[in-house]
Write a protein that holds these residues in place. Sequence first.
Motif, PDB file in Angstrom:
ATOM      1  N   GLN A   7       0.835  -1.184   0.000  1.00 46.45           N
ATOM      2  CA  GLN A   7       0.000   0.000   0.000  1.00 46.45           C
ATOM      3  C   GLN A   7       0.879   1.247   0.000  1.00 46.45           C
ATOM      4  O   GLN A   7       1.979   1.254   0.532  1.00 46.45           O
ATOM      5  N   ASP A   8       0.335   2.310  -0.576  1.00 51.21           N
ATOM      6  CA  ASP A   8       1.057   3.568  -0.599  1.00 51.21           C
ATOM      7  C   ASP A   8       0.788   4.400   0.641  1.00 51.21           C
ATOM      8  O   ASP A   8       1.567   5.251   1.013  1.00 51.21           O
ATOM      9  N   GLU A   9      -0.369   4.153   1.282  1.00 51.71           N
ATOM     10  CA  GLU A   9      -0.721   4.938   2.448  1.00 51.71           C
ATOM     11  C   GLU A   9      -1.581   4.110   3.370  1.00 51.71           C
ATOM     12  O   GLU A   9      -2.261   3.194   2.938  1.00 51.71           O
ATOM     13  N   PRO A  10      -1.565   4.371   4.683  1.00 49.35           N
ATOM     14  CA  PRO A  10      -2.423   3.620   5.590  1.00 49.35           C
ATOM     15  C   PRO A  10      -3.885   3.949   5.359  1.00 49.35           C
ATOM     16  O   PRO A  10      -4.233   5.053   4.942  1.00 49.35           O
ATOM     17  N   GLU A  11      -4.746   2.960   5.640  1.00 52.35           N
ATOM     18  CA  GLU A  11      -6.178   3.177   5.519  1.00 52.35           C
ATOM     19  C   GLU A  11      -6.640   4.097   6.638  1.00 52.35           C
ATOM     20  O   GLU A  11      -6.179   4.032   7.757  1.00 52.35           O
ATOM     21  N   HIS A  12      -7.602   4.948   6.340  1.00 56.03           N
ATOM     22  CA  HIS A  12      -8.185   5.790   7.367  1.00 56.03           C
ATOM     23  C   HIS A  12      -9.516   6.297   6.859  1.00 56.03           C
ATOM     24  O   HIS A  12      -9.772   6.325   5.667  1.00 56.03           O
ATOM     25  N   ARG A  13     -10.344   6.682   7.779  1.00 54.22           N
ATOM     26  CA  ARG A  13     -11.635   7.246   7.405  1.00 54.22           C
ATOM     27  C   ARG A  13     -11.416   8.620   6.797  1.00 54.22           C
ATOM     28  O   ARG A  13     -10.649   9.424   7.322  1.00 54.22           O
ATOM     29  N   PRO A  14     -12.097   8.921   5.681  1.00 54.47           N
ATOM     30  CA  PRO A  14     -11.927  10.235   5.066  1.00 54.47           C
ATOM     31  C   PRO A  14     -12.252  11.352   6.046  1.00 54.47           C
ATOM     32  O   PRO A  14     -13.156  11.223   6.889  1.00 54.47           O
ATOM     33  N   ALA A  15     -11.479  12.423   5.954  1.00 54.15           N
ATOM     34  CA  ALA A  15     -11.732  13.571   6.818  1.00 54.15           C
ATOM     35  C   ALA A  15     -13.145  14.097   6.592  1.00 54.15           C
ATOM     36  O   ALA A  15     -13.675  14.058   5.481  1.00 54.15           O
ATOM     37  N   THR A  16     -13.761  14.594   7.659  1.00 54.45           N
ATOM     38  CA  THR A  16     -15.137  15.077   7.585  1.00 54.45           C
ATOM     39  C   THR A  16     -15.143  16.601   7.553  1.00 54.45           C
ATOM     40  O   THR A  16     -14.475  17.243   8.360  1.00 54.45           O
ATOM     41  N   PRO A  17     -15.898  17.200   6.623  1.00 56.76           N
ATOM     42  CA  PRO A  17     -15.992  18.650   6.601  1.00 56.76           C
ATOM     43  C   PRO A  17     -16.589  19.181   7.894  1.00 56.76           C
ATOM     44  O   PRO A  17     -17.159  18.444   8.703  1.00 56.76           O
ATOM     45  N   GLU A  18     -16.463  20.477   8.097  1.00 58.11           N
ATOM     46  CA  GLU A  18     -17.016  21.105   9.283  1.00 58.11           C
ATOM     47  C   GLU A  18     -18.527  20.867   9.339  1.00 58.11           C
ATOM     48  O   GLU A  18     -19.201  20.806   8.307  1.00 58.11           O
ATOM     49  N   PRO A  19     -19.089  20.697  10.556  1.00 58.84           N
ATOM     50  CA  PRO A  19     -20.515  20.425  10.687  1.00 58.84           C
ATOM     51  C   PRO A  19     -21.365  21.493  10.003  1.00 58.84           C
ATOM     52  O   PRO A  19     -21.081  22.682  10.064  1.00 58.84           O
ATOM     53  N   ARG A  20     -22.420  21.043   9.355  1.00 57.19           N
ATOM     54  CA  ARG A  20     -23.381  21.932   8.725  1.00 57.19           C
ATOM     55  C   ARG A  20     -24.762  21.587   9.248  1.00 57.19           C
ATOM     56  O   ARG A  20     -25.062  20.425   9.479  1.00 57.19           O
ATOM     57  N   PRO A  21     -25.609  22.575   9.439  1.00 58.04           N
ATOM     58  CA  PRO A  21     -26.925  22.303  10.013  1.00 58.04           C
ATOM     59  C   PRO A  21     -27.840  21.628   9.007  1.00 58.04           C
ATOM     60  O   PRO A  21     -27.588  21.597   7.809  1.00 58.04           O
ATOM     61  N   GLY A  22     -28.960  21.078   9.530  1.00 57.16           N
ATOM     62  CA  GLY A  22     -30.002  20.569   8.660  1.00 57.16           C
ATOM     63  C   GLY A  22     -29.751  19.165   8.164  1.00 57.16           C
ATOM     64  O   GLY A  22     -29.130  18.327   8.832  1.00 57.16           O
ATOM     65  N   LEU A  23     -30.253  18.902   6.954  1.00 53.57           N
ATOM     66  CA  LEU A  23     -30.215  17.568   6.367  1.00 53.57           C
ATOM     67  C   LEU A  23     -28.786  17.056   6.219  1.00 53.57           C
ATOM     68  O   LEU A  23     -28.511  15.879   6.456  1.00 53.57           O
ATOM     69  N   ALA A  24     -27.859  17.925   5.809  1.00 51.23           N
ATOM     70  CA  ALA A  24     -26.473  17.494   5.618  1.00 51.23           C
ATOM     71  C   ALA A  24     -25.885  16.954   6.916  1.00 51.23           C
ATOM     72  O   ALA A  24     -25.160  15.951   6.920  1.00 51.23           O
TER      73      ALA A  24
END
Length: 279
Positions: A7-24
């Motif tokens: 592998q070229d890089e370790p597995e990890h959960r994708p970074a999460t954008p800053e919290p947004r209100p509502g449905l998102a």
Amino acid sequence: MRTRVIQDEPEHRPATPEPRPGLAAWVRDHRLTTFFVLAFGLAWWGWPLYQLDIWPRQAFQAVGALLAALIVIAVAEGRPGFRDLGRRMIRWRVPWYFYAFALGLPLLVRFAAVLVNSGPTPEWGDLAWTSFALMFLIRLVNPLDGPMAEEPAWRGFAVPRLQERRSPLVSAVILGVLVALWHLPLVGDTGWIGIAATFSITIVYVWLFNRTGGSVLLVLLFHNTQGFITMGDLNYAGADLARQELIEFVIWSVVAAVLVAVDRAAWRGNPRPPSDGVA
């Protein structure tokens, strides 16, 4: 079982954008729930209409699974999520024997079932092998066909997120049940044995995905090889077809059971290989 995974890089959960209100925000907190609901809804929308004689034909849209994954990634993860899926799609640096497994095992199972089946033996010389090769290449890139429609979604998106809180075996069982149910509109074509076989094969898919460091490319090749030579190509129908499907279901169930029993390390704890490439 010890396998070498590069592998070229370790597995990890994708970074999460800053919290947004509502449905998102709700989607971000319920990614798997949203994904599975969308996958069923986008694939099944024509089925109830067909059953009610409102829609002229039974429309099962396999691409619904892929669209569901892309929608959830776009809403909840953004570019990091797309980069993670993209890396998995082109992860080709795995030991050669996984390529042999992905390309050879589905053919071995199909032809072994042909030998066991007491029906008429296909005329191998009459099969259109050139057409099969073309079909293999088309299915690799066609998002409306099973391999490309399903693998980035079930394996590339769902498996890593299921395994964040569950063991690989529990994740595989959950996914196997859901993917089998997702195929219910096709029961008229595959029969109930085909639906059951989907569960068994899902165990094999998850094993291959994890043992190749999360490579969507390898499970895509596996899925493609599994289906590019169809029962129709082998001229099976009626009782011969039903017997062939039953034999294949039994074989795939045995393969899944062997992988669970023999490679126990693959089903416990964190499925990711260490950074030195040895699992």
